[in-house]
Enzyme design. Structure first.
Site, PDB file in Angstrom:
ATOM      1  NE  ARG A 153      34.250  34.127  44.499  1.00 11.94           N
ATOM      2  CZ  ARG A 153      34.774  34.614  43.371  1.00 11.94           C
ATOM      3  NH1 ARG A 153      36.064  34.453  43.142  1.00 11.94           N
ATOM      4  NH2 ARG A 153      34.020  35.232  42.484  1.00 11.94           N
TER       5      ARG A 153
ATOM      6  CB  SER B 272      35.390  39.095  39.569  1.00 14.14           C
ATOM      7  OG  SER B 272      35.235  37.699  39.600  1.00 14.14           O
ATOM      8  CG  LEU B 273      39.446  37.252  43.932  1.00 13.17           C
ATOM      9  CD1 LEU B 273      39.052  36.244  44.984  1.00 13.17           C
ATOM     10  CD2 LEU B 273      40.797  36.959  43.330  1.00 13.17           C
TER      11      LEU B 273
ATOM     12  CG  HIS C  11      31.663  36.181  37.247  1.00 12.98           C
ATOM     13  ND1 HIS C  11      31.026  36.366  38.452  1.00 12.98           N
ATOM     14  CD2 HIS C  11      32.954  36.531  37.436  1.00 12.98           C
ATOM     15  CE1 HIS C  11      31.900  36.821  39.334  1.00 12.98           C
ATOM     16  NE2 HIS C  11      33.075  36.923  38.749  1.00 12.98           N
TER      17      HIS C  11
ATOM     18  CD  GLN D 121      31.436  37.760  43.251  1.00 13.92           C
ATOM     19  OE1 GLN D 121      31.763  36.593  43.423  1.00 13.92           O
ATOM     20  NE2 GLN D 121      32.271  38.774  43.371  1.00 13.92           N
TER      21      GLN D 121
ATOM     22  CD  GLN E 262      40.849  33.699  39.320  1.00 17.93           C
ATOM     23  OE1 GLN E 262      39.826  33.704  39.984  1.00 17.93           O
ATOM     24  NE2 GLN E 262      41.475  32.584  39.003  1.00 17.93           N
TER      25      GLN E 262
END
Length: 349
Positions: free
Chosen positions: A148, A123-124, A232, A282, A23
């Site tokens: 999500r 990440s994503l 995060h 995560q 992202q």
């Protein structure tokens, strides 16, 4: 099919890794020429658009991805599925460039591609390699990233928050900056991307204070990121807990390719329950990308990377972590042809 691709076989060296964008890499127009040039990419987009329309909070994936406006594309619950779909469409286009494509091939994305040594996503982006590696179906991948994004958007709207990239300072040197920020609220390391590239995440006042202190510690630049909230960080923990139920409903299998976990910087375990737990963690844990690169290059012997999706961020991070390694971006139709030729040459070398 490219002529050179006739020579691609399963004997390709395992020193290749596939990387997938996360992202913040979104850009209006991403994936449009893939959609127009490759039926395989179009099939991914059309299946994704149908899944989004059938789910909660439907939106026009194609219009927002290809035409904007940018404010809509930046929303967490829109940008997350949009980036994953763009990345998987690029992967499907590469597969079709190498081997040709028919509608029957859409059932198993990546099933024809040569084996690679590892895969990872920022990440994503971790969901894209899990789909490529067969751990998640395309439909479950889409359902999960849509959920999500929705859960994280809810967290974003609870408190003004964000992320800031720090250049020129290592994660180990950020103690005083984090201490200064935490006097005002939640702030922490969202991404440890490279030896001198760290991303902070947190509540707005705490984040600004930590970034300002980091400049005094030697950070060359502090760049606010184009994201909707504090990914995060512990502010996202409720999103992770909400995602747990969605993960329980997904069919999870052992990855057929080593997929590096953001949480552990090591390959995901084969146990589906463990993989689900890592994906819950995560959401609010630090993305250990620097250590991921070290594991891939040092322990898995990766020499060449291919980055799928928008932004080109991971290509830059490969260079920042190890200048001896190469990375090819795969986003446009021209990129797909170049990547197919490069993969073919690896076999012929």
């Amino acid at each position: 099919m490219s002529e050179a691709a006739d020579h691609v076989s399963s004997s390709m060296s395992s020193n290749v890794a596939f990387l997938f964008a996360g992202q913040g890499a979104q850009a209006v127009g991403m994936g449009k020429d893939l959609y127009e040039a490759y039926p395989a990419a179009r099939a991914i987009y059309d299946r994704a658009a149908a899944a989004i329309q059938a789910g909660p909070g439907p939106f026009d994936l194609l219009r927002i991805s290809f035409e904007g406006p940018e404010e809509e594309l930046r929303r967490t619950d829109v940008s997350q599925p949009a980036i994953v779909v763009c990345s998987l469409a690029a992967l499907a286009a590469l597969e079709s460039e190498l081997y040709g494509w028919s509608a029957a091939d859409a059932a198993e994305l990546g099933g024809k591609l040569p084996p690679v040594g590892a895969a990872a996503g920022l990440s994503l982006g971790e969901y894209s390699p899990l789909c490529f590696a067969g751990a998640l179906s395309l439909e479950d991948t889409l359902r999960l990233v849509i959920a999500r994004g929705r859960h994280m958007q809810t967290c974003c709207e609870r408190e003004p928050s964000g992320m800031t990239s720090l250049l020129g300072l290592a994660a180990a040197d950020l103690g005083p900056a984090l201490e200064a920020g935490r006097a005002l609220g939640v702030v922490g390391i969202a991404n440890d991307n490279a030896p001198a590239q760290v991303v902070l995440s947190g509540a707005r006042a705490a984040l600004d204070a930590a970034a300002e202190q980091a400049k005094g510690l030697g950070a060359k630049r502090a760049v606010p990121l184009n994201v909707a909230g504090a990914y995060h960080s512990t502010l996202m923990a409720p999103a992770g807990e909400a995602l747990r139920a969605d993960l329980e409903r997904a069919a999870v299998r052992a990855p057929r390719v080593p997929v590096i976990s953001n949480v552990t910087a090591a390959p995901h375990e084969e146990d589906p329950a463990a993989l689900r737990r890592r994906l819950v963690e995560q959401v609010s844990s630090t993305v250990r990308w620097r250590e991921t690169m070290a594991h891939m290059f040092g322990q898995l012997g990766i020499e060449r990377c291919f980055e799928f999706g928008p932004g080109g961020v991971l290509k830059g991070l490969v260079r920042q972590n190890d200048k001896s390694k190469s990375c090819t971006s795969v986003l446009t139709a021209a990129d797909v042809k170049a990547a197919a030729a490069e993969l073919s040459s690896l076999v012929g070398a």
